[in-house]
Write a protein that holds these residues in place. Structure first.
Motif, PDB file in Angstrom:
ATOM      1  N   ALA A 212       0.834  -1.209   0.000  1.00 12.46           N
ATOM      2  CA  ALA A 212       0.000   0.000   0.000  1.00 12.46           C
ATOM      3  C   ALA A 212       0.867   1.257   0.000  1.00 12.46           C
ATOM      4  CB  ALA A 212      -0.914  -0.005   1.224  1.00 12.46           C
ATOM      5  N   THR A 213       1.981   1.201   0.740  1.00 16.21           N
ATOM      6  CA  THR A 213       2.912   2.341   0.781  1.00 16.21           C
ATOM      7  C   THR A 213       3.575   2.543  -0.573  1.00 16.21           C
ATOM      8  OG1 THR A 213       3.354   1.944   3.130  1.00 16.21           O
ATOM      9  CG2 THR A 213       4.978   3.252   1.919  1.00 16.21           C
ATOM     10  N   ARG A 214       3.978   1.443  -1.184  1.00 17.28           N
ATOM     11  CA  ARG A 214       4.653   1.495  -2.491  1.00 17.28           C
ATOM     12  C   ARG A 214       3.737   2.115  -3.548  1.00 17.28           C
ATOM     13  NH1 ARG A 214       4.881  -1.953  -6.584  1.00 17.28           N
ATOM     14  NH2 ARG A 214       3.602  -3.466  -5.473  1.00 17.28           N
ATOM     15  N   VAL A 215       2.469   1.692  -3.570  1.00 16.37           N
ATOM     16  CA  VAL A 215       1.504   2.237  -4.533  1.00 16.37           C
ATOM     17  C   VAL A 215       1.270   3.721  -4.271  1.00 16.37           C
ATOM     18  CG1 VAL A 215      -0.897   2.117  -5.325  1.00 16.37           C
ATOM     19  CG2 VAL A 215       0.395   0.010  -4.960  1.00 16.37           C
ATOM     20  N   LEU A 239      -0.176   7.535   2.351  1.00 14.77           N
ATOM     21  CA  LEU A 239       1.194   7.266   2.781  1.00 14.77           C
ATOM     22  C   LEU A 239       1.352   7.528   4.276  1.00 14.77           C
ATOM     23  CD1 LEU A 239       4.045   6.485   1.825  1.00 14.77           C
ATOM     24  CD2 LEU A 239       4.457   8.893   1.309  1.00 14.77           C
ATOM     25  N   GLY A 240       0.510   8.417   4.802  1.00 16.01           N
ATOM     26  CA  GLY A 240       0.546   8.705   6.231  1.00 16.01           C
ATOM     27  C   GLY A 240       1.343   9.931   6.595  1.00 16.01           C
ATOM     28  N   THR A 241       1.844  10.679   5.586  1.00 19.30           N
ATOM     29  CA  THR A 241       2.633  11.880   5.874  1.00 19.30           C
ATOM     30  C   THR A 241       1.735  13.088   6.131  1.00 19.30           C
ATOM     31  OG1 THR A 241       2.842  12.242   3.492  1.00 19.30           O
ATOM     32  CG2 THR A 241       4.671  11.141   4.595  1.00 19.30           C
ATOM     33  N   VAL A 242       0.456  12.967   5.806  1.00 24.22           N
ATOM     34  CA  VAL A 242      -0.517  14.018   6.084  1.00 24.22           C
ATOM     35  C   VAL A 242      -1.686  13.381   6.816  1.00 24.22           C
ATOM     36  CG1 VAL A 242      -2.159  15.628   5.047  1.00 24.22           C
ATOM     37  CG2 VAL A 242       0.123  15.433   4.100  1.00 24.22           C
ATOM     38  N   ALA A 243      -2.182  14.032   7.861  1.00 23.84           N
ATOM     39  CA  ALA A 243      -3.281  13.480   8.648  1.00 23.84           C
ATOM     40  C   ALA A 243      -4.553  13.377   7.819  1.00 23.84           C
ATOM     41  CB  ALA A 243      -3.522  14.345   9.878  1.00 23.84           C
ATOM     42  N   TYR A 244      -5.391  12.424   8.185  1.00 22.87           N
ATOM     43  CA  TYR A 244      -6.643  12.159   7.458  1.00 22.87           C
ATOM     44  C   TYR A 244      -7.516  13.409   7.347  1.00 22.87           C
ATOM     45  CZ  TYR A 244     -11.478  10.606   6.947  1.00 22.87           C
ATOM     46  OH  TYR A 244     -12.788  10.471   6.544  1.00 22.87           O
ATOM     47  N   GLU A 245      -7.576  14.207   8.435  1.00 25.45           N
ATOM     48  CA  GLU A 245      -8.486  15.351   8.473  1.00 25.45           C
ATOM     49  C   GLU A 245      -7.871  16.630   7.927  1.00 25.45           C
ATOM     50  OE1 GLU A 245      -6.312  15.335  12.428  1.00 25.45           O
ATOM     51  OE2 GLU A 245      -7.007  13.920  10.918  1.00 25.45           O
ATOM     52  N   ALA A 246      -6.661  16.563   7.370  1.00 26.86           N
ATOM     53  CA  ALA A 246      -5.981  17.764   6.875  1.00 26.86           C
ATOM     54  C   ALA A 246      -6.819  18.474   5.811  1.00 26.86           C
ATOM     55  CB  ALA A 246      -4.632  17.383   6.278  1.00 26.86           C
ATOM     56  N   PRO A 247      -6.900  19.811   5.864  1.00 27.82           N
ATOM     57  CA  PRO A 247      -7.734  20.565   4.906  1.00 27.82           C
ATOM     58  C   PRO A 247      -7.174  20.503   3.490  1.00 27.82           C
ATOM     59  CG  PRO A 247      -6.430  22.063   6.264  1.00 27.82           C
ATOM     60  CD  PRO A 247      -6.222  20.701   6.830  1.00 27.82           C
ATOM     61  N   THR A 248      -7.972  20.020   2.569  1.00 24.64           N
ATOM     62  CA  THR A 248      -7.521  19.827   1.182  1.00 24.64           C
ATOM     63  C   THR A 248      -7.147  21.151   0.513  1.00 24.64           C
ATOM     64  OG1 THR A 248      -8.903  17.865   0.980  1.00 24.64           O
ATOM     65  CG2 THR A 248      -8.151  18.874  -1.064  1.00 24.64           C
ATOM     66  N   ALA A 249      -7.934  22.213   0.742  1.00 25.95           N
ATOM     67  CA  ALA A 249      -7.688  23.500   0.077  1.00 25.95           C
ATOM     68  C   ALA A 249      -6.323  24.073   0.469  1.00 25.95           C
ATOM     69  CB  ALA A 249      -8.794  24.489   0.434  1.00 25.95           C
ATOM     70  N   SER A 282       5.641  28.598   6.641  1.00 24.46           N
ATOM     71  CA  SER A 282       4.294  29.186   6.634  1.00 24.46           C
ATOM     72  C   SER A 282       3.202  28.137   6.837  1.00 24.46           C
ATOM     73  CB  SER A 282       4.049  29.919   5.309  1.00 24.46           C
ATOM     74  OG  SER A 282       3.964  28.993   4.237  1.00 24.46           O
ATOM     75  N   THR A 283       3.563  26.863   6.789  1.00 25.53           N
ATOM     76  CA  THR A 283       2.567  25.797   6.928  1.00 25.53           C
ATOM     77  C   THR A 283       2.837  24.938   8.166  1.00 25.53           C
ATOM     78  OG1 THR A 283       3.901  24.377   5.488  1.00 25.53           O
ATOM     79  CG2 THR A 283       2.164  25.661   4.444  1.00 25.53           C
ATOM     80  N   LYS A 284       3.477  25.540   9.156  1.00 18.26           N
ATOM     81  CA  LYS A 284       3.874  24.765  10.347  1.00 18.26           C
ATOM     82  C   LYS A 284       2.674  24.215  11.128  1.00 18.26           C
ATOM     83  CE  LYS A 284       4.528  29.079  12.977  1.00 18.26           C
ATOM     84  NZ  LYS A 284       3.275  29.015  13.730  1.00 18.26           N
ATOM     85  N   ASP A 285       1.501  24.816  10.946  1.00 19.52           N
ATOM     86  CA  ASP A 285       0.323  24.364  11.687  1.00 19.52           C
ATOM     87  C   ASP A 285      -0.461  23.272  10.959  1.00 19.52           C
ATOM     88  OD1 ASP A 285       0.805  26.119  13.809  1.00 19.52           O
ATOM     89  OD2 ASP A 285      -0.234  27.753  12.781  1.00 19.52           O
ATOM     90  N   LEU A 286      -0.059  22.960   9.716  1.00 22.02           N
ATOM     91  CA  LEU A 286      -0.745  21.883   9.007  1.00 22.02           C
ATOM     92  C   LEU A 286      -0.356  20.534   9.622  1.00 22.02           C
ATOM     93  CD1 LEU A 286      -0.465  22.979   5.268  1.00 22.02           C
ATOM     94  CD2 LEU A 286      -2.511  22.925   6.677  1.00 22.02           C
ATOM     95  N   PRO A 287      -1.290  19.578   9.649  1.00 25.05           N
ATOM     96  CA  PRO A 287      -1.030  18.310  10.345  1.00 25.05           C
ATOM     97  C   PRO A 287      -0.177  17.317   9.548  1.00 25.05           C
ATOM     98  CG  PRO A 287      -3.248  18.320   9.465  1.00 25.05           C
ATOM     99  CD  PRO A 287      -2.680  19.662   9.163  1.00 25.05           C
ATOM    100  N   PHE A 288       1.118  17.639   9.412  1.00 21.27           N
ATOM    101  CA  PHE A 288       2.041  16.705   8.767  1.00 21.27           C
ATOM    102  C   PHE A 288       2.528  15.681   9.788  1.00 21.27           C
ATOM    103  CE2 PHE A 288       2.754  20.572   6.085  1.00 21.27           C
ATOM    104  CZ  PHE A 288       2.243  20.050   4.917  1.00 21.27           C
ATOM    105  N   LYS A 289       2.834  14.472   9.303  1.00 20.80           N
ATOM    106  CA  LYS A 289       3.303  13.414  10.186  1.00 20.80           C
ATOM    107  C   LYS A 289       4.496  12.715   9.524  1.00 20.80           C
ATOM    108  CE  LYS A 289      -0.494  11.042  10.318  1.00 20.80           C
ATOM    109  NZ  LYS A 289      -1.361   9.924  10.703  1.00 20.80           N
ATOM    110  N   LEU A 290       5.183  11.890  10.312  1.00 16.57           N
ATOM    111  CA  LEU A 290       6.286  11.096   9.777  1.00 16.57           C
ATOM    112  C   LEU A 290       6.094   9.649  10.201  1.00 16.57           C
ATOM    113  CD1 LEU A 290       8.918  11.106   8.193  1.00 16.57           C
ATOM    114  CD2 LEU A 290      10.143  11.530  10.324  1.00 16.57           C
ATOM    115  N   PRO A 291       5.348   8.857   9.406  1.00 18.49           N
ATOM    116  CA  PRO A 291       5.125   7.447   9.750  1.00 18.49           C
ATOM    117  C   PRO A 291       6.398   6.628   9.593  1.00 18.49           C
ATOM    118  CG  PRO A 291       4.237   7.925   7.584  1.00 18.49           C
ATOM    119  CD  PRO A 291       4.715   9.239   8.147  1.00 18.49           C
ATOM    120  N   SER A 292       6.447   5.488  10.273  1.00 20.83           N
ATOM    121  CA  SER A 292       7.666   4.669  10.266  1.00 20.83           C
ATOM    122  C   SER A 292       8.030   4.201   8.856  1.00 20.83           C
ATOM    123  CB  SER A 292       7.500   3.460  11.188  1.00 20.83           C
ATOM    124  OG  SER A 292       6.394   2.672  10.784  1.00 20.83           O
TER     125      SER A 292
END
Length: 430
Positions: A212-215, A239-249, A282-292
């Protein structure tokens, strides 16, 4: 190592057996986990012997405990996404470093990797299993220049562009097609022979990429090339680098700015980097993540990008990956030919019909289940927590008001104050 340390390590590795006709005590390479020596077997074969440092296993265990201690100490001060990212980094580091200090694991990786990529055109050391142990690994001695040794590569008229293309093609194959990759391609682990052959060393860090990660990575690269913001954001979420609820716009705006920077061929690498950092700030408040799963993928990508810029100004790894990827997208995504699909469909028809029957039965019995991804479940849990917490606080204040009255009726003013605070919390939460 001192002579005493070397003797102890050698004894642990080989138990004083006379495996070598000649053994050079001065290491040809050294790192925190072990060091490499040149030696000769009794038949005259030149070998590289990697010895594990005497106390490294205990030191690594202590380091992991210290990291976990400080993580637990400072965890309350971080946001949810920062906590998840730090936990992923520490967990992945702990798992990988414990595997790295085991040379039995490295031997397994070397053998497996050599088999999977036997036709890659890249050379790997040959292991001598009969001499290997958990604290030592004996391999064929590979001659070559470090990947970043410009002087010698120029001296032997080795084509930089050809070597870079070979490296990009090889890592595209590893990470996106096979899903099995060498996670530590720094210049010391990449040699180039006088004939221009690529040689890969050190197999302590070898990773598998979940399908799933590769795709998701493939779609991420494709979306970046086509500047398809919606697909790019969707792939990041999977991929998990952005949270599910992150604003698309907001993410689309951020992606557009980043694409504009990296597609500008007139920028130098320094100015490109500075602009990218400004946009990220400028986007420090966006819900970025770093999955394993993403940790080593990002690390390898950054290393290869750095190796490319060593030789090619304004090197862009994505542009070099795309032709290889586009040729192999069907293979990468597991797409079958029409005849294969037809044969598979015929074989699976009875099971499909059985599943359809079960589905209709569940619908009729009102027994339909909805499955959510881990990210969706995490978001739901956070939403419930954020909703309940203020309500819980309000009920606590109201309960405290009644207990105060029961304890002492003369404290009715205090009780009234507690009741009002609790009621206000419930009212404004609603």
């Amino acid at each position: 190592m001192s002579d005493a340390e070397f003797s102890a390590v050698y004894k642990e590795a080989f138990d004083d057996k006379e495996y070598f006709r000649e053994f050079e005590k001065t290491p040809i390479a050294s790192a925190s986990i072990g060091q490499v020596h040149c030696a000769y077997l009794h038949d005259g074969s030149k070998v590289a012997v990697k010895l594990r440092r005497a106390t490294i296993v205990d030191q690594v265990s202590v380091d992991i405990k210290i990291l976990n201690f400080f993580n637990n100490l400072f965890r309350p001060f971080f946001s949810t996404y920062t906590k998840n990212s730090i936990d992923a980094v520490i967990s992945e580091f702990a798992k990988m470093i414990l595997q790295e200090v085991s040379f039995v694991n490295e031997l397994h990786n070397l053998k497996s990797f050599s088999e999977v990529y036997a036709k890659s055109g890249v050379r790997f050391p040959k292991p001598y299993e009969e001499y290997c142990s958990d604290s030592a690994i004996v391999m064929s001695y590979e001659e070559g220049f470090r990947f970043d040794d410009k002087e010698n590569l120029l001296k032997y008229d080795i084509d930089f562009h050809s070597i870079i293309r070979k490296l990009i093609h090889f890592y595209t194959d590893q990470m996106l097609l096979e899903g099995y990759f060498h996670a530590d391609p720094h210049p010391g682990n990449l040699l180039v022979s006088k004939e221009g052959e690529l040689i890969l060393l050190d197999f302590g860090m070898v990773k598998r990429v979940p399908n799933a990660t590769r795709v998701a990575i493939i779609e991420l690269i494709k979306a970046a090339n086509e500047q398809n913001y919606e697909l790019y954001i969707s792939a990041n979420k999977r991929l998990g680098t952005v949270a599910y609820e992150a604003p698309t716009a907001e993410l689309a705006e951020f992606s557009a700015k980043m694409f504009a920077i990296f597609s500008n061929e007139n920028l130098t690498s320094e100015s490109m980097q500075q602009l990218a950092f400004d946009v990220l700030a400028s986007t420090k408040d966006l819900p970025f993540k770093l999955p394993s799963d993403a940790i080593y993928i990002l690390r390898v990508s950054a290393i290869i990008e750095g190796l490319g810029t060593t030789y090619i100004e304004n090197f862009n790894g994505i542009k070099d990956i795309l032709p290889t990827l586009q040729e192999n997208i069907p293979k990468a995504l597991g797409v079958k030919t029409f005849s294969e699909l037809l044969t598979q469909g015929i074989k699976e028809t009875p099971f499909v019909l059985q599943n359809i029957q079960k589905s209709f039965q569940k619908i009729a019995e009102d027994d339909v289940e909805v499955k959510l991804s881990d990210d969706q479940l995490h978001w739901v849990a956070q939403e419930i927590k954020s909703y309940i917490k203020p309500l819980l606080g309000g009920f606590v204040f109201i309960a405290a008001a009644f207990f105060t009255l029961l304890y002492d009726k003369d404290l009715k003013e205090w009780a009234l104050g507690l009741f009002v605070i609790g009621a206000l919390q419930l009212f404004f939460r609603r």
